[in-house]
Write an enzyme that holds these catalytic residues in place. Structure first.
Site, short mmCIF file in Angstrom:
data_model
loop_
_atom_site.label_atom_id
_atom_site.label_comp_id
_atom_site.label_asym_id
_atom_site.label_seq_id
_atom_site.Cartn_x
_atom_site.Cartn_y
_atom_site.Cartn_z
N GLU A 1 -5.72 0.27 -7.20
CA GLU A 1 -4.64 1.13 -7.70
C GLU A 1 -3.64 0.24 -8.43
O GLU A 1 -3.06 -0.68 -7.82
CB GLU A 1 -3.97 1.89 -6.56
CG GLU A 1 -4.82 3.02 -6.01
CD GLU A 1 -4.14 3.77 -4.88
OE1 GLU A 1 -3.35 3.16 -4.14
OE2 GLU A 1 -4.40 4.99 -4.74
N SER B 1 0.83 -1.22 0.00
CA SER B 1 0.00 0.00 0.00
C SER B 1 0.85 1.25 0.00
O SER B 1 0.33 2.35 -0.15
CB SER B 1 -0.92 0.00 1.22
OG SER B 1 -0.15 -0.07 2.39
N HIS C 1 -2.76 -2.58 -5.79
CA HIS C 1 -3.09 -2.18 -4.42
C HIS C 1 -4.59 -2.24 -4.23
O HIS C 1 -5.31 -1.36 -4.70
CB HIS C 1 -2.56 -0.78 -4.11
CG HIS C 1 -2.94 -0.31 -2.75
ND1 HIS C 1 -3.32 0.99 -2.48
CD2 HIS C 1 -3.07 -0.98 -1.58
CE1 HIS C 1 -3.63 1.11 -1.19
NE2 HIS C 1 -3.47 -0.09 -0.64
N ASN D 1 -4.44 6.88 -0.57
CA ASN D 1 -3.97 7.04 0.83
C ASN D 1 -3.18 8.34 0.98
O ASN D 1 -3.34 9.06 1.96
CB ASN D 1 -3.09 5.85 1.23
CG ASN D 1 -3.91 4.58 1.39
OD1 ASN D 1 -5.14 4.63 1.48
ND2 ASN D 1 -3.25 3.43 1.40
#
Ligand code: T1G
Length: 695
Positions: free
Chosen positions: A453, A420, A441, A491
């Site tokens: 992702e 991540s 991800h 994120n």
């Protein structure tokens, strides 16, 4: 069989077979009811209306689907004649029966068009629905007036406000479809059905004239008030569901034509609303993400007929399920039998929960479980086409795994990491084939969250990227392409919100003040409630410096699961303001020398938490981590439940004005330092009067 092109621009072909006229529309990709299609329909039906040799008409489409609705790209522009209503009146008032032959997905205006026909035949695999609510709209071509007349008020309310698709068999049970056709036999079945209607001399009946379902609801306003109450949380912030309820109420309380007028008025209000513009933007944004400048859409993809997943934990199990769900076998690798058994047990119980909701059969559970090959070593991955590593976030562990995979995996296999935030290029360097390495991800729970992702490394091959994007769609994921950075797109983009929330709570606003503003903006939950839910001890820890969260954990306040966290919780886990947390916050603020600035306005709180996200999005664009602003919006909406009716942070920023955001960031920068320094791209766009997302 003679076929006549109706007009030079026409997308219609007309043929007449023993008195049955067939109008076939071919307007790729989805036969959307755009201006040319409407003109072709208008011309075709006028021609056949006057042809005495034609006793009945079949309306069918070529390509992948029956009409998939109005042409969404036309909204917000001047409507070109002929309008849908013109064609609908023509068809519904024909002196000869018209039959819609539906395959693929007959949606929105496409289903509404089918409802003005006298009969409907659907291929067994077809689906129908009124998904306008997902665009912030309502069925504006009679759907809110005709559907209730067939399926009744309650079912119509549920179907239209959910926008869900239903299969042909269910649609037949509801009375929407008259007959089913076997795949490949739609045209023949439809013509035979039409011929039978003519032979039987059946009277022409129109759905608009049916009153029984409507009459049953008259004088029962509680049907609507109960529906509103039951769905108030689900509909919060969205305009379209309430407009739909109003339109269906009009179907009950007004004559048909007045109901149609009310529906058209409500649609007009929605089309002009920012919410619908945002949701229509999101519709196209999701389809834009797979368009990659240096990866042509016809790039050959590598076959992926088998997958290996390393790690049977929460992420690995969820990832495995996304492939099992589409029939792709998975070799699931763990380091111990106990871990494997645990992982298999979680997968099975997830499927059993789905089956309990009636969305899966027991046999389907077994079919999927049988696609799993459990294994205790990486050697089991020697033949798979794709390996996805989903072990814990340790660079050394990942590099060791990829180094071994380099020896084990077959040539051409794609080697993916679910990391991540770790540097994918460093992971790739642990192999002799960095061109085969890519990041996939997933967001937890991976079998539920749609966002994926796809992280390209410096050396990732173009066909590997193309394969990953195609595989994402094939497994029901919504991919966005990201380059390597800490946190990739979603994120990284959202990290300022929790950082600023923890800074702001030291200055006066309470956790519930801040959470309330975020919930009123449209998030399902605020950052402090989220932290308590996840667990303060689970979230990122940094023991090298004192943090507020660290102070709470030190007092064994771990969140909902233990002793409360930012909130106290009653026996029903309802959050209550916590005097203990308030004291710890005050003590931490004093120790940090933070000045209490007392209560702040909701607008100040929103600006402090959300404008830095827009700024981070601008930086992500500047650094070319994401391809385009709309990809960032897709990531925020699908990865963090950013309210879809705002269009996501970048679309929302354009809506409220970039100069306002720059001015606020500069003021924050003066007060708190360069963390708020406006990104150069943001400043430039604001200065030039341009936007992130408006064409
Ligand atoms: N209008 C314009 N373009 C559309 C479109 C539409 N309705 N539907 C799809 N496209 C384009 C899409 O942008 C993409 O373009 C390509 O078609 C393939 O789409 C008056 C007001 C039909 C289930 O909401 O749900 O009717 O990227 O990738 O996965 O009451 O498309 O290739 O250039 O999604 O096979 C209501 C929306 C409209 C249906 C096919 N109808 N479409 O899925 O392909 S409002 C909808 C879908 C209305 C009336 C109201 C899906 C699909 P490109 P795709 P797919």
């Amino acid at each position: 069989m003679n076929s006549v092109v109706v007009t030079d621009k026409s997308v219609a072909t007309i043929s007449v077979e023993d008195g049955i006229g067939v109008v076939s529309i071919d307007s790729p990709p989805v036969n959307a009811l755009g201006a040319v299609v409407r003109q072709s329909l208008n011309d075709s039906f006028r021609q056949l209306a006057n042809d005495a040799a034609v006793k009945a008409i079949v309306l069918i489409c070529e390509g992948r689907t029956f009409f998939a609705g109005a042409d969404i790209s036309e909204f917000g522009r001047p409507i070109q004649e002929p309008r849908l209503a013109t064609i609908f009146d023509l068809i519904e008032n024909m002196s000869k029966p018209v039959l819609a032959a539906i395959h693929g997905t007959g949606l929105g205006g496409g289903l509404e068009l089918a409802l003005v026909c006298h009969h409907r035949v659907a291929e067994r695999t077809a689906k129908v629905g009124l998904p306008e609510v997902k665009l912030g709209l309502l069925p504006g071509a009679g759907g809110t007036q005709r559907l209730p007349r067939i399926v009744g008020i309650e079912d119509a309310l549920e179907l239209i406000t959910s926008g869900r698709q239903i299969g042909a068999a269910e649609a037949q049970r509801l009375g929407l479809i008259d007959a089913l056709a076997e795949p490949g036999a739609l045209r023949t079945t439809a013509i035979q059905f039409a011929r039978q209607v003519v032979a039987d001399g059946r009277p022409l009946t129109r759905i608009r004239d049916r009153e029984d379902a409507i009459a049953a609801a008259r004088g029962k306003p509680e049907i609507f008030s109960d529906f509103r109450t039951k769905n108030s949380r689900l509909f919060r912030g969205f305009r379209a569901p309430e407009a739909i309820v109003k339109a269906v109420e009009a179907a009950v309380n007004l004559p048909f034509e007045a109901g149609i007028a009310r529906e058209r008025e409500l649609l007009g209000e929605l089309v002009a609303s920012v919410e619908s513009q945002a949701q229509r933007y999101m519709f196209f944004a999701e389809r834009e993400t797979t368009k990659i400048p240096d990866v042509p859409s016809d790039t050959p993809v590598r076959p992926v007929k088998s997958v290996g997943v390393i790690g049977a934990g929460t992420m690995g199990g969820g990832i495995a399920m996304t492939f099992l769900n589409v029939g792709i076998p998975v070799t699931l690798v763990e380091t111990s039998q106990a871990a494997l058994d645990r992982g298999l047990g979680v997968i099975r119980s997830n499927y059993e929960n789905t089956a309990k909701k009636g969305r899966m059969s027991v046999s389907q559970i077994e079919e999927r479980m049988e696609l799993i090959t459990p294994a205790l070593g990486l050697d089991a991955l020697s033949d798979v086409d794709l390996v996805i590593e989903a072990v814990f976030e340790s660079m050394s562990v990942k590099k060791e795994i990829f180094s071994k995979l380099d020896q084990i995996a077959r040539p051409g296999a794609i080697l993916a990491s679910n990391t991540s935030f770790l540097d994918l290029d460093e992971i790739a360097e642990a192999t002799t084939r960095p061109e085969d390495v890519i990041g996939l991800h997933y967001f937890s729970p991976a079998n539920v969250m749609r966002l994926l992702e796809v992280v390209r490394g410096e050396k990732t091959a173009l066909d590997v990227i193309a394969t990953a994007m195609k595989l994402a769609k094939q497994t029901g994921k919504q991919p966005i392409l990201a380059r390597v950075c800490n946190g990739f797109v979603a994120n990284r983009l959202m990290s300022p919100r929790s950082r600023q929330a923890e800074a702001l709570v030291l200055e006066g606003p309470t956790p519930s003040d801040i959470d309330r503003v975020m919930v009123e903006y449209g998030f399902a939950m605020g950052p402090f409630q989220m932290a308590d839910l996840v667990g303060l001890d689970v979230l990122g820890r940094n023991d090298s410096i004192r943090t507020l969260r660290g102070d709470l954990v030190a007092k064994d306040r771990l969140g909902q699961k233990k002793n409360g966290g930012y909130y106290d919780y009653d026996e029903r886990r309802k959050p209550q303001p916590s005097p203990v947390a308030a004291r710890l916050i005050a003590e931490f603020a004093a120790a940090q020398g933070v000045q209490n600035r007392g209560v702040q306005t909701d607008e100040d709180i929103r600006a402090r938490l959300l404008f830095p996200i827009v700024n981070e999005g601008a930086r992500i664009l500047e650094e070319k981590i994401a391809l385009r602003a709309s990809d960032i919006d897709v990531a925020a909406v699908l990865g963090y439940n950013w309210p879809a009716y705002t269009g996501g942070p970048m679309f929302w920023a354009d809506t409220i004005g970039l100069p306002l955001i720059v001015a606020n960031l500069r003021a924050f920068q003066d007060q708190y330092g360069d963390t708020f320094k406006p990104a150069a791209l943001l400043e430039q766009l604001a200065k030039d009067g341009k936007s992130f997302t408006r064409k």
